[in-house]
Design an enzyme around this catalytic site. Structure first.
Site, mmCIF file in Angstrom:
data_model
loop_
_atom_site.group_PDB
_atom_site.id
_atom_site.type_symbol
_atom_site.label_atom_id
_atom_site.label_comp_id
_atom_site.label_asym_id
_atom_site.label_seq_id
_atom_site.Cartn_x
_atom_site.Cartn_y
_atom_site.Cartn_z
ATOM 1 N N PRO A 115 0.838 -1.210 0.000
ATOM 2 C CA PRO A 115 0.000 0.000 0.000
ATOM 3 C C PRO A 115 0.871 1.257 0.000
ATOM 4 O O PRO A 115 1.795 1.381 0.794
ATOM 5 C CB PRO A 115 -0.797 -0.103 1.299
ATOM 6 N N GLU A 116 0.592 2.157 -0.914
ATOM 7 C CA GLU A 116 1.328 3.418 -0.999
ATOM 8 C C GLU A 116 0.544 4.506 -0.263
ATOM 9 O O GLU A 116 -0.593 4.289 0.158
ATOM 10 C CB GLU A 116 1.511 3.806 -2.469
#
Ligand SMILES: [Zn+2]
Length: 292
Positions: free
Chosen positions: A2-3
């Site tokens: 996840p960014e």
């Protein structure tokens, strides 16, 4: 993994389900994820009201009425699921989130009827519980650089952060001590949008007096735009999925250069082909024609 925009999307998805609610019960299905849970974790959360839900870089911070904050990091594969009393609000991810209940490690039961479950197949995520006054010196948070979506993050700040650096632009943008949470994908996308080659030295962002150059102005704006558009895409996915009666899913971001080696440059009339190079062990995608 996840960014930053995905973590922000998760925060926005959790907020209506959790903010203001009291934690009725926390069920831990194992003693650790990446690290052991803190002492008496479930007991310290029980009965507490969630009074704030914020984010710093890729860390979620749940403020509690006890004066403590629950810190959560999603690691490589962590996600939250809300089984809501009224509606289902899934987390939206570039990579498909796990639906396998054997990876459900923490279950929060709230007094508003919502049940929030943390699922993490690879277990690189973690949770910790610290006093609010200790947040400023918390090791993983205190070393973090600027928040790229903060209002004060602009071309002046970018010039200041890179002044005198001979490192490539990309390395400076990925340095968490300078700018926090801007991952490989969004660095590639921002450099494309700003028409800057990732191999430029970071010193092109500041002039002799340390002020911002045109490149810094373009890049500061590009960073904000790529992050905000990704958050907006995540937000619309949340809405769509809520309407689709809670079918869990993930969304595919549309990237201009990331993971598009060999594709035509999406910039009109450019005619270039997206290339991939390796910089400090990470893949960089860019257009050698329009990124100078
Ligand atoms: Zn191009």
């Amino acid at each position: 993994m996840p960014e930053l925009p995905e973590v922000e999307t998760v925060r926005r998805g959790l907020e209506p389900a959790m903010l203001g609610a009291r934690i009725r019960k926390v069920e831990l299905r194992r003693a650790d994820i990446r690290f052991p849970f803190p002492n008496r974790f479930a007991e310290r959360l029980k009965g507490r009201q969630i009074v704030a839900l914020t984010r710093r870089a890729k860390y979620l911070l749940f403020g509690l009425d006890s004066g403590e904050a629950l810190i959560a990091h999603l690691g490589m594969s962590g996600s939250f699921r809300v089984d809501a009393a009224k509606a289902i609000i899934p987390g939206a991810f570039h990579h498909e989130r796990s639906k396998d209940p054997k990876h459900d490690h923490v279950v929060f039961e709230l007094d508003n009827g919502n049940v929030v479950t943390y699922n993490d197949p690879r277990r690189f995520g973690f949770m910790d519980l610290v006093r609010n006054e200790a947040l400023a010196t918390y090791p993983r948070l205190c070393a973090l650089g600027d928040e790229p979506l903060a209002p004060e993050f602009d071309a002046d700040r970018l010039a200041m952060l890179s002044a005198g650096s001979r490192a490539p632009l990309k390395a400076v943008l990925l340095d968490q001590k300078r700018i926090a949470g801007l991952g490989n994908i969004y660095v590639c996308e921002a450099l494309f949008r700003a028409r800057l080659s990732p191999s430029n030295p970071a010193s092109i962002l500041s002039n002799a007096r340390g002020g911002p150059t045109r490149a810094a102005v373009a890049l500061a704006q590009a960073i904000r735009e790529v992050l905000e558009q990704a958050i907006e895409a995540g937000g619309s996915t949340l809405r769509d999925h809520r309407q689709a009666d809670g079918a869990l899913g993930y969304f595919q971001h549309s990237f201009s250069v990331y993971d598009r080696e060999g594709s035509a440059c999406p910039r009109a009339r450019c005619g270039g082909t997206i290339a991939r190079i390796s910089q400090s062990g990470r893949s960089t995608f860019y257009c050698p024609v329009c990124q100078k």
